[in-house]
Write a protein that holds these residues in place. Sequence first.
Motif: not given
Length: 337
Positions: A307-314, A316-319
């Motif tokens: 999830a954090e990887f995707l957040v860093k790519k900008g 919007t992520v929900m787990v």
Amino acid sequence: MEWFYDLSEAELRKSVTGLGLKEFVAVQLSTWILNKNIVDPDGWSNISKENRELLTENFDFTLDRSIRTDADPSGTKKFLIELQDGNRIESVLIREKNHYTFCISSQVGCALGCKFCATGNLGFKRDLFSGEIISQVILLKKELGDYEGKINLVFMGMGEPLLNYENLRKALIRLTDEKGISISPRRITVSTAGILKNLKKLEEDFPNIKISFSLNGSDNTQRQKLMPVSKKEHLDDIIEYFRDRKRKHRITFEYVLIEGLNDSLEDAEKVSKLLRGIPSKINIIPYNPNDFADFKTPSEKKVDEFAEFLVKKGLTVMVRWSKGKDIRSACGQLAGE
Ligand code: SAH
Ligand code: SF4
């Protein structure tokens, strides 16, 4: 005898006037049952006793029956519903902080056979009629009684809604009708494994309804192994469609994270590239175990890294660690058992 819940507004009007009654009786009926949730004819106080008798002689007002419920401490409640032909489906009522979410089924079983999904493992039995879709919503609303707050509907129960498009469409018209059940299209999400032709139809017919796409793989080859539908409905075509069409809301991408299969950082990288340029949200759903597949849920650490990887790519992520796991009401656990 006609089943009330399966009639469109026009069909109901025609049948009511066919009995020699005034057209407004059809509106009164819809208001009582669909808007006020009063299914028992004794409660229809502005309809004369004589007319109520005529109506009950000519229409079947029986809701599909809930034959078992399971609740968990968070207030999530799963309903096992028996249809008139004896088939069984499941609906789930989730109590959130400020609203309710109803998770609704669209078919008995599912033909798409995704490897991780309990419903897929059942195989396909049949499509639900529009009335059977609506009946679930009324049943869950009855459970709430006098409730405050809004209702969100998600078509994430059993079945692939876009493989039952005509019945879905008829139900959506009824569900969003302001004189009837009156759920705003903005509060309705149709979740799909990606049936492109009908996805296009849905967005033409209901531009405000939200779309959730079950991505679950970082490219078509990997996705195919988990979701055989990807052989026919190529991921690239679906992504291209999402990218090209202008819409008011973001597309939600669901990604079931399975240990060792689609949970590496290379996968996350590919996902971030895939979604580039699409207004989107991504829901990571750590795999919910069921009796049918022997996949494993990644560790919390692994899920967070992804999830954090995707957040860093900008992005919007929900787990979504699923609600209702103890009572097998989480995504992928609905098997009509
Ligand atoms: N057929 C539709 C809607 C029903 S499935 C679709 O596939 O979108 C609803 C969601 O549950 C989908 O996003 C699917 O990917 C997810 N799901 C299915 N099995 C699951 C499992 N075992 N663990 C977590 N999510 C699962
Ligand atoms: Fe069907 Fe959706 Fe389950 Fe796949 S995930 S088998 S499409 S219900």
